[in-house]
Write a protein that holds these residues in place. Structure first.
Motif, PDB file in Angstrom:
ATOM      1  N   ARG A 181       0.835  -1.202   0.000  1.00 52.29           N
ATOM      2  CA  ARG A 181       0.000   0.000   0.000  1.00 52.29           C
ATOM      3  C   ARG A 181       0.871   1.254   0.000  1.00 52.29           C
ATOM      4  NH1 ARG A 181      -2.996  -0.968   4.447  1.00 52.29           N
ATOM      5  NH2 ARG A 181      -4.078  -2.447   3.105  1.00 52.29           N
ATOM      6  N   LEU A 182       1.950   1.213   0.776  1.00 55.60           N
ATOM      7  CA  LEU A 182       2.865   2.354   0.808  1.00 55.60           C
ATOM      8  C   LEU A 182       3.525   2.544  -0.549  1.00 55.60           C
ATOM      9  CD1 LEU A 182       4.298   4.605   2.290  1.00 55.60           C
ATOM     10  CD2 LEU A 182       5.929   2.921   3.183  1.00 55.60           C
ATOM     11  N   ASP A 183       3.900   1.460  -1.219  1.00 57.44           N
ATOM     12  CA  ASP A 183       4.476   1.565  -2.564  1.00 57.44           C
ATOM     13  C   ASP A 183       3.485   2.205  -3.533  1.00 57.44           C
ATOM     14  OD1 ASP A 183       6.864   0.417  -1.769  1.00 57.44           O
ATOM     15  OD2 ASP A 183       6.326  -1.601  -2.452  1.00 57.44           O
ATOM     16  N   ALA A 184       2.217   1.789  -3.460  1.00 60.34           N
ATOM     17  CA  ALA A 184       1.191   2.347  -4.344  1.00 60.34           C
ATOM     18  C   ALA A 184       0.975   3.822  -4.050  1.00 60.34           C
ATOM     19  CB  ALA A 184      -0.112   1.569  -4.189  1.00 60.34           C
ATOM     20  N   LEU A 185       0.980   4.186  -2.774  1.00 60.26           N
ATOM     21  CA  LEU A 185       0.827   5.591  -2.404  1.00 60.26           C
ATOM     22  C   LEU A 185       2.002   6.412  -2.901  1.00 60.26           C
ATOM     23  CD1 LEU A 185      -0.476   7.944  -0.887  1.00 60.26           C
ATOM     24  CD2 LEU A 185       0.602   7.086   1.217  1.00 60.26           C
ATOM     25  N   SER A 186       3.199   5.864  -2.782  1.00 61.08           N
ATOM     26  CA  SER A 186       4.402   6.563  -3.245  1.00 61.08           C
ATOM     27  C   SER A 186       4.323   6.851  -4.743  1.00 61.08           C
ATOM     28  CB  SER A 186       5.641   5.723  -2.928  1.00 61.08           C
ATOM     29  OG  SER A 186       6.819   6.343  -3.406  1.00 61.08           O
ATOM     30  N   GLU A 187       3.907   5.853  -5.521  1.00 65.44           N
ATOM     31  CA  GLU A 187       3.772   6.041  -6.967  1.00 65.44           C
ATOM     32  C   GLU A 187       2.707   7.094  -7.282  1.00 65.44           C
ATOM     33  OE1 GLU A 187       3.129   2.409  -9.054  1.00 65.44           O
ATOM     34  OE2 GLU A 187       4.885   1.407  -8.195  1.00 65.44           O
ATOM     35  N   ALA A 188       1.610   7.083  -6.545  1.00 67.86           N
ATOM     36  CA  ALA A 188       0.540   8.050  -6.787  1.00 67.86           C
ATOM     37  C   ALA A 188       1.012   9.475  -6.484  1.00 67.86           C
ATOM     38  CB  ALA A 188      -0.678   7.709  -5.937  1.00 67.86           C
ATOM     39  N   VAL A 189       1.765   9.642  -5.419  1.00 73.46           N
ATOM     40  CA  VAL A 189       2.293  10.978  -5.082  1.00 73.46           C
ATOM     41  C   VAL A 189       3.210  11.465  -6.191  1.00 73.46           C
ATOM     42  CG1 VAL A 189       3.790  12.248  -3.481  1.00 73.46           C
ATOM     43  CG2 VAL A 189       2.040  10.691  -2.589  1.00 73.46           C
ATOM     44  N   ASP A 190       4.054  10.587  -6.718  1.00 74.71           N
ATOM     45  CA  ASP A 190       4.944  10.963  -7.820  1.00 74.71           C
ATOM     46  C   ASP A 190       4.132  11.380  -9.056  1.00 74.71           C
ATOM     47  OD1 ASP A 190       7.194  10.499  -6.329  1.00 74.71           O
ATOM     48  OD2 ASP A 190       7.599   8.516  -7.180  1.00 74.71           O
ATOM     49  N   THR A 191       3.068  10.630  -9.358  1.00 74.43           N
ATOM     50  CA  THR A 191       2.254  10.925 -10.537  1.00 74.43           C
ATOM     51  C   THR A 191       1.582  12.282 -10.415  1.00 74.43           C
ATOM     52  OG1 THR A 191       1.827   8.580 -10.954  1.00 74.43           O
ATOM     53  CG2 THR A 191       0.279  10.154 -11.920  1.00 74.43           C
ATOM     54  N   VAL A 192       0.967  12.533  -9.264  1.00 76.09           N
ATOM     55  CA  VAL A 192       0.272  13.809  -9.063  1.00 76.09           C
ATOM     56  C   VAL A 192       1.269  14.962  -9.050  1.00 76.09           C
ATOM     57  CG1 VAL A 192      -1.213  15.136  -7.518  1.00 76.09           C
ATOM     58  CG2 VAL A 192      -1.604  12.688  -7.808  1.00 76.09           C
ATOM     59  N   THR A 193       2.429  14.761  -8.428  1.00 75.68           N
ATOM     60  CA  THR A 193       3.453  15.810  -8.392  1.00 75.68           C
ATOM     61  C   THR A 193       3.905  16.180  -9.806  1.00 75.68           C
ATOM     62  OG1 THR A 193       4.245  15.099  -6.219  1.00 75.68           O
ATOM     63  CG2 THR A 193       5.751  16.427  -7.549  1.00 75.68           C
ATOM     64  N   ALA A 194       4.123  15.177 -10.650  1.00 74.41           N
ATOM     65  CA  ALA A 194       4.538  15.434 -12.039  1.00 74.41           C
ATOM     66  C   ALA A 194       3.472  16.216 -12.787  1.00 74.41           C
ATOM     67  CB  ALA A 194       4.835  14.116 -12.739  1.00 74.41           C
ATOM     68  N   MET A 195       2.197  15.896 -12.546  1.00 69.54           N
ATOM     69  CA  MET A 195       1.108  16.614 -13.217  1.00 69.54           C
ATOM     70  C   MET A 195       1.062  18.073 -12.780  1.00 69.54           C
ATOM     71  SD  MET A 195      -1.896  13.726 -13.006  1.00 69.54           S
ATOM     72  CE  MET A 195      -3.138  14.917 -13.525  1.00 69.54           C
ATOM     73  N   VAL A 196       1.212  18.332 -11.491  1.00 70.69           N
ATOM     74  CA  VAL A 196       1.170  19.706 -10.985  1.00 70.69           C
ATOM     75  C   VAL A 196       2.376  20.497 -11.492  1.00 70.69           C
ATOM     76  CG1 VAL A 196       1.175  21.151  -8.916  1.00 70.69           C
ATOM     77  CG2 VAL A 196      -0.174  19.041  -8.947  1.00 70.69           C
ATOM     78  N   GLU A 197       3.537  19.862 -11.465  1.00 69.71           N
ATOM     79  CA  GLU A 197       4.742  20.554 -11.970  1.00 69.71           C
ATOM     80  C   GLU A 197       4.583  20.901 -13.446  1.00 69.71           C
ATOM     81  OE1 GLU A 197       8.199  18.666  -9.062  1.00 69.71           O
ATOM     82  OE2 GLU A 197       7.768  17.743 -11.004  1.00 69.71           O
ATOM     83  N   PHE A 198       3.957  20.007 -14.228  1.00 68.95           N
ATOM     84  CA  PHE A 198       3.728  20.297 -15.646  1.00 68.95           C
ATOM     85  C   PHE A 198       2.783  21.483 -15.808  1.00 68.95           C
ATOM     86  CE2 PHE A 198       1.185  19.676 -19.510  1.00 68.95           C
ATOM     87  CZ  PHE A 198       2.193  19.699 -20.463  1.00 68.95           C
ATOM     88  N   GLN A 199       1.736  21.517 -15.009  1.00 59.97           N
ATOM     89  CA  GLN A 199       0.788  22.641 -15.087  1.00 59.97           C
ATOM     90  C   GLN A 199       1.452  23.957 -14.726  1.00 59.97           C
ATOM     91  OE1 GLN A 199      -2.379  21.378 -12.522  1.00 59.97           O
ATOM     92  NE2 GLN A 199      -3.215  19.908 -13.994  1.00 59.97           N
TER      93      GLN A 199
END
Length: 202
Positions: A181-199
């Motif tokens: 679950r922690l691994d999945a959360l870590s990947e999700a945080v990375d994905t959302v962070t990349a999207m916000v940085e792109f915006q």
């Protein structure tokens, strides 16, 4: 069973307005129970209203903590998501979606403390980024610290605060152990962070 277009996580609150006849019947049956509850799963394709949807097989129990009956077949519910469940077999939708289920407990394995601390730090940085994008200041560290102190499951509480997509939420829900679950959360945080940085870069 109550299929939704959202992957609900244990510990989250679920408010519902009930008016569709099949779910009016579901609520009526639930309220006859000693501990009223129903299963909630993510819809993988289709819509909530009218049936004909395709459903995921992992979800959580929604325990009804408040039910207001407005008459004329209308209810307002406040539910709290509880134990994670797996669908063993879907039954006929008569008079509402039904299934044979089992409670799905975690497999052995604890989350790595250093990775958890790292994920929390990245969540704080993410919330600061979101605040910058919206022009508001969040108390990012306080938000993360409060979630991490959740007495039931800190990982679900942390995940519930990340504005991730439904696929990522479902990955967190389906993780077989706390470590996964922690691994999945870590990947999700990375994905959302990349999207916000792109915006922010546009």
């Amino acid at each position: 069973m109550f299929p939704l277009e959202v992957a609900m996580l244990p510990g989250e609150e679920l408010p519902l307005r009930i008016f569709e006849p099949r779910y009016v019947a579901l609520v009526s049956d639930c309220m006859a129970m000693t501990e009223p509850a129903f299963g909630v799963v993510l819809i993988s394709a289709g819509r909530e209203v009218g049936g004909g949807d395709q459903r995921c097989d992992v979800g959580a129990l929604a325990r009804i903590v408040d039910c207001q009956n407005f008459g004329v077949d209308r209810y307002r519910l406040r539910c709290v998501m509880a134990e994670r469940i797996r669908v063993l077999r879907w039954l006929d939708d008569d008079p509402y979606p039904r299934a044979e289920i089992e409670v799905w407990d975690d497999e052995p394995g604890t989350a790595d403390a250093s990775l958890l601390a790292d994920v929390q730090d990245r969540m704080v940085a993410l919330f600061d980024l979101i605040g910058e994008a919206r022009g508001v200041a969040f108390h990012s560290r306080d938000i993360v610290t409060a979630a991490a102190a959740d007495p039931i499951d800190p990982l679900y509480a942390l995940a519930a605060r990340v504005p991730m997509g439904q696929a990522d939420r479902y990955s967190v829900l389906c993780a077989p152990s706390a470590a996964a679950r922690l691994d999945a959360l870590s990947e999700a945080v990375d994905t959302v962070t990349a999207m916000v940085e792109f915006q922010l870069s546009e």
